[in-house]
Design a protein around this motif. Structure first.
Motif, PDB file in Angstrom:
ATOM      1  N   GLY A 457       0.823  -1.207   0.000  1.00  0.00           N
ATOM      2  CA  GLY A 457       0.000   0.000   0.000  1.00  0.00           C
ATOM      3  C   GLY A 457       0.853   1.252   0.000  1.00  0.00           C
ATOM      4  N   SER A 458       1.928   1.220   0.783  1.00  0.00           N
ATOM      5  CA  SER A 458       2.816   2.395   0.869  1.00  0.00           C
ATOM      6  C   SER A 458       3.381   2.714  -0.506  1.00  0.00           C
ATOM      7  N   GLU A 459       3.863   1.655  -1.156  1.00  0.00           N
ATOM      8  CA  GLU A 459       4.492   1.839  -2.463  1.00  0.00           C
ATOM      9  C   GLU A 459       3.476   2.362  -3.483  1.00  0.00           C
ATOM     10  N   THR A 589      -8.084   8.228  -4.352  1.00  0.00           N
ATOM     11  CA  THR A 589      -8.713   7.518  -3.230  1.00  0.00           C
ATOM     12  C   THR A 589      -7.881   6.300  -2.878  1.00  0.00           C
ATOM     13  N   ASP A 590      -7.576   6.227  -1.584  1.00  0.00           N
ATOM     14  CA  ASP A 590      -6.821   5.102  -1.036  1.00  0.00           C
ATOM     15  C   ASP A 590      -7.853   4.053  -0.608  1.00  0.00           C
ATOM     16  N   GLU A 591      -7.931   2.979  -1.376  1.00  0.00           N
ATOM     17  CA  GLU A 591      -8.899   1.905  -1.081  1.00  0.00           C
ATOM     18  C   GLU A 591      -8.194   0.707  -0.455  1.00  0.00           C
ATOM     19  N   VAL A 592      -7.026   0.981   0.128  1.00  0.00           N
ATOM     20  CA  VAL A 592      -6.228  -0.114   0.692  1.00  0.00           C
ATOM     21  C   VAL A 592      -7.007  -0.897   1.755  1.00  0.00           C
ATOM     22  N   GLN A 593      -7.800  -0.194   2.561  1.00  0.00           N
ATOM     23  CA  GLN A 593      -8.553  -0.896   3.611  1.00  0.00           C
ATOM     24  C   GLN A 593     -10.001  -1.180   3.194  1.00  0.00           C
ATOM     25  N   THR A 594     -10.489  -0.416   2.258  1.00  0.00           N
ATOM     26  CA  THR A 594     -11.941  -0.409   2.072  1.00  0.00           C
ATOM     27  C   THR A 594     -12.447  -1.120   0.811  1.00  0.00           C
TER      28      THR A 594
HETATM   29  C1  LIG Z   1      -5.228   3.226   4.280  1.00  0.00           C
HETATM   30  C2  LIG Z   1      -3.852   2.651   4.156  1.00  0.00           C
HETATM   31  N1  LIG Z   1      -3.082   3.005   3.145  1.00  0.00           N
HETATM   32  C3  LIG Z   1      -1.850   2.515   2.989  1.00  0.00           C
HETATM   33  C4  LIG Z   1      -1.324   1.623   3.883  1.00  0.00           C
HETATM   34  C5  LIG Z   1       0.060   1.110   3.711  1.00  0.00           C
HETATM   35  O1  LIG Z   1       0.034  -0.204   3.249  1.00  0.00           O
HETATM   36  P1  LIG Z   1       1.281  -1.191   3.433  1.00  0.00           P
HETATM   37  O2  LIG Z   1       1.399  -1.474   4.889  1.00  0.00           O
HETATM   38  O3  LIG Z   1       0.892  -2.360   2.596  1.00  0.00           O
HETATM   39  O4  LIG Z   1       2.472  -0.491   2.913  1.00  0.00           O
HETATM   40  C6  LIG Z   1      -2.103   1.210   4.952  1.00  0.00           C
HETATM   41  C7  LIG Z   1      -1.576   0.248   5.924  1.00  0.00           C
HETATM   42  O5  LIG Z   1      -2.058   0.025   6.988  1.00  0.00           O
HETATM   43  C8  LIG Z   1      -3.404   1.751   5.094  1.00  0.00           C
HETATM   44  O6  LIG Z   1      -4.187   1.393   6.098  1.00  0.00           O
END
Ligand SMILES: Cc1ncc(COP(=O)(O)O)c(C=O)c1O
Length: 782
Positions: A457-459, A589-594
């Motif tokens: 997600g960070s990347e 939009t960051d959909e990493v969690q949602t």
């Molecule tokens: C909303 C959101 N974006 C990005 C990240 C970062 O993801 P990653 O830990 O896979 O780098 C997280 C991680 O908890 C997150 O909750």
């Protein structure tokens, strides 16, 4: 004489006997829940007339007869209650009463002998003999009918009844009828074991016709040998192991060391009918489940008629054993039970928790911290469960990464298969990359048609930021207060959750602009119902005005997770996005969690507000635990990023990741997980709102689908955050076998974002246990 509780008079029974069998005798009602009568003829010979209730159909009686017949044929050297045919050669006797009711029943030979429970203590030889006899019975019964062919009704459906151990969880919702909270806790523990250990294996266990009720009243003993087995009235097709588990549950009730006695029975059973590893693994939870069903049925009956003493004979003995069993680790119990077999049900689980913590402290950076006051060592995951070092299952309501369930077999298989064929990178052509990209784009609005693949997600957020800056030629970025977008340098710079949190040094860069959270519970416009979304959205515009130059963009989660499971009000994104676009910026939009169906009504959470972002960032659930992530945008934006500098991420979009990503999409669809999340989530929110009515500490319940938050406050008027209590509650819930976490700016929001496969039973259990723990916290001395 039939006693007062008998349904029929002795005249009626006599009439049935003489019409159908041509004789009768002295009639007395036998103890127990069923309508069974002892018929003593003048010559002293005895018979048992068993009347059939509604569920005991002619088909059921035929099965019972068949079982006894075949066991007698097999010459097991024990007495079994043979069926006496009617005058017309039928197994089933019928009588129409004057009031046109039909009485049905069957007559059995009376089997002489002393019940096991009356001939205690049991010698080792007797325990061994019991194991041997049950194994022999299981073998014989497994041959006479093929699984699937045993029906309990004319329509061909399988027989079941309320003692059916393969459906023990039908009683789980009745735990609340037990008044004593300690006992409720034991039952929750038992059904949790059942759901997490037995359920996943049930269908794959060997199935056959079984006796179904080998309790210590139904086993007759003479000279420390098994002389007879009674009462085939509960026989049904079931996992074969249920017979042994039921017998073990009852025959160890009075044993000082139940595990030792059970191991003896199991050992001799195993010599005759070899147990499988899975059968060994389910014995302990099945034993507990049988006792749990027994105490629940007793409690139910007591509420109906407390005078029926013989209905509750085993109740206190069962509770006593359940208290002992509930203090035993499931892995330890299973190892003890398997002692006299050649099976080793648990692989070496490595170092114990304290040893591992010490090694971790030595080798792992201290900022990498384990959760909970007493950290968990997890050795296995399956579905919605994680299993610790002691074999104890935990219901995972927290880890949204394993979106379609921990170690989903289809996902595992896809990864393994591809790993054995090819793993390379995007500098070569392979079908998986484009196939997967197409599949992903198909889930999104049409204009979002171009993919980048990376690993976390960070990347992915880093890349989204770079893309926005390249496209707009601007640097400034708007972020939401309390938001977290990743652990890399730039992501920490744009994550107020980190730079304003513990160890943070405040907003580090002038190009970062923090906008308030659109929080309907605590935010500035919390009273507004109609226009709150627009008002919060306009705050974004106001901040843009203070910048005075065009911006690169606005990055926001579609629902705010680390910010405290906040659901922004309608119109928020429409309003905010307009301001951002008017200032030349892109909306990310960051959909990493949602994402990926979690919100139930939609596949992507941004769709809840009918907006289309310029860039969507995906992570966590995308690979069900496999490290992968994606950035999807419009072609025009992606083209602007292709300014001559090659984009290459070694592992991003590799064939294994693509195969796994496609398997995740398949499972979501095949298992209907999006709709499932909608239903289960709605039920859970409803249950939580009921708890809100009971417990003042619950200030706010919010969420959609399986993205839910419970905000705890010490005072509902001034919203003082109950941070300490939230932490205590999460630790208490963990001790009860349920994993949760806290988050939000005050760490007072209980975060719920489970694997999408949790069941209604899991959700109901969570609500009951939460209710109990909140009550216990409220009544605990300060
Ligand atoms: C909303 C959101 N974006 C990005 C990240 C970062 O993801 P990653 O830990 O896979 O780098 C997280 C991680 O908890 C997150 O909750």
């Amino acid at each position: 004489m039939p006693n007062n509780n008998s349904l029929y008079s002795s005249q009626t029974i006599t009439k049935l006997m003489t019409t159908e069998y041509g004789f009768s005798g002295e009639i007395s009602r036998l103890a127990g829940e069923n309508e069974n009568y002892l018929i003593k003829k003048e010559d002293g010979s005895c018979f048992v007339l068993k009347l059939a209730d509604k569920e005991t159909t002619a088909e059921v009686i035929k099965i019972e007869h068949l079982a006894v017949d075949q066991l007698n044929e097999a010459g097991l050297d024990i007495n079994l209650p043979r069926v006496i045919m009617t005058k017309t050669g039928s197994v089933l006797a019928c009588l129409k009463t004057k009031d046109k009711k039909q009485i049905r029943g069957r007559l059995l030979e009376f089997v002489e002998g002393k019940a096991w429970c009356e001939s205690l203590p049991a010698k080792v030889k007797q325990l061994e003999d019991l194991g041997k006899i049950i194994a022999k019975m299981n073998i014989v019964l497994s041959f006479i009918v093929q699984p699937g062919s045993i029906t309990g009704s004319k329509n061909g459906s399988k027989r079941t009844h309320h003692w059916d151990l393969a459906r023990a969880d039908q009683h789980r919702s009745k735990i609340s009828i037990i008044d004593n909270p300690k006992r409720r806790e034991i039952l929750e523990w038992v059904f949790h074991l059942y759901a997490a250990i037995v359920k996943p294996l049930l269908e794959s266990l060997p199935q056959s016709l079984i006796h179904g009720d080998i309790n210590d009243d139904n086993v007759l003993v003479a000279d420390h040998k098994i002389a007879g087995i009674l009462d085939f009235g509960d026989c049904l097709e079931n996992p074969t192991i249920c017979d042994l588990a039921i017998a073990l549950a009852y025959h160890t009730l009075d044993e000082g060391d139940p595990f030792k006695a059970a191991a003896t029975i199991i050992g001799s059973y195993h010599k005759v009918r070899a147990l499988t590893m899975d059968e060994i693994k389910v014995i302990f939870p099945l034993m507990c489940a049988r006792l749990a069903v027994s105490v629940i049925i007793s409690a139910q009956r007591k509420k109906i008629d407390p005078s029926q003493k013989n209905w509750f004979v085993s109740e206190e003995r069962a509770w006593k054993k359940l208290e002992i069993f509930s203090k035993t680790n499931p892995a330890q119990a299973t190892i003890l039970l398997a002692e006299k077999t050649n099976l080793a049900p648990f692989e070496d689980s490595g170092a114990c928790v304290s040893e591992l913590l010490k090694t971790r402290q030595k080798l792992i950076a201290p900022s990498v911290s384990p959760s909970y006051k007493k950290p968990l060592k997890i050795v296995r995951g399956k579905g919605q469960y994680l299993y610790d070092y002691h074999g104890r299952p935990f219901l995972d309501l927290y880890n949204n990464v394993c979106h379609v369930g921990h170690c989903h077999p289809k996902v595992v298989e896809a990864g393994q298969k591809q790993m054995a064929i090819l793993n390379t990178n995007t500098r070569y052509l392979y079908d998986g990359l484009t196939e997967y990209a197409q599949r992903l784009c198909d889930t999104l609005p049409e204009e979002l048609d171009t993919c980048f693949f990376v690993n976390s997600g960070s990347e992915a957020n880093e890349l989204a930021l770079r893309i926005a800056r390249t496209y707009t030629h601007q640097k400034d970025i708007l972020v939401v207060d309390n938001a977290y977008h990743g652990h890399t340098s730039s992501m920490i710079d744009i994550s107020p959750y980190k730079f304003m949190g513990k160890g943070g040094k405040g907003k580090p860069e002038p190009w970062v602009h923090v906008v308030p959270v659109a929080d309907g519970y605590r935010g500035q416009f919390k009273g507004q119902t109609e226009d709150a979304g627009k008002s919060y959205g306009n705050q974004v515009g106001e901040i843009i005005d203070t910048i005075g130059t065009p911006v690169a963009g606005f990055i926001t989660e579609s629902l705010l997770s680390c910010g405290g499971q906040v659901i922004p009000p309608n119109e928020y994104f429409k309003t905010a996005f307009k301001h951002v676009r008017d200032a030349g910026g892109l909306c990310i939009t960051d959909e990493v969690q949602t994402g990926f169906g979690r919100v139930g009504s939609h596949f992507w959470a941004f769709e809840l507000q009918n907006v289309v972002p310029d860039i969507v960032v995906m992570g966590k659930p995308i690979g069900n635990g496999h490290p992968m992530s994606a950035v999807v945008t419009r072609k025009e934006i992606a083209n602007s990023f292709a300014n001559g500098m090659e984009f290459f991420a070694t592992f991003g979009g590799n064939p294994v990741s693509c195969a796994i990503g496609m398997a995740v999409l398949d499972v979501i669809k095949e298992e209907g997980l999006q709709e499932h999340a909608r239903k289960i989530g709605a039920g859970m929110i409803e249950g939580l709102n009921v708890l809100k009515g009971k417990h003042d500490i619950i200030g706010h319940v919010r969420g959609i689908g399986l993205f839910i938050g419970i905000e705890l406050v010490n005072n509902r008027d001034n919203l003082v955050p109950a941070t300490q209590k939230a932490s205590e509650l999460v630790n208490r819930m963990k001790e009860r076998g349920i994993l949760l976490g806290t988050d939000g700016p005050f760490n007072n929001v209980i975060k719920i974002k489970p694997p999408m496969v949790i069941t209604k039973q899991d959700a109901d259990m969570f609500i009951r246990v939460l209710d109990d723990e909140l009550l216990s916290m409220e009544t605990a001395p300060c």
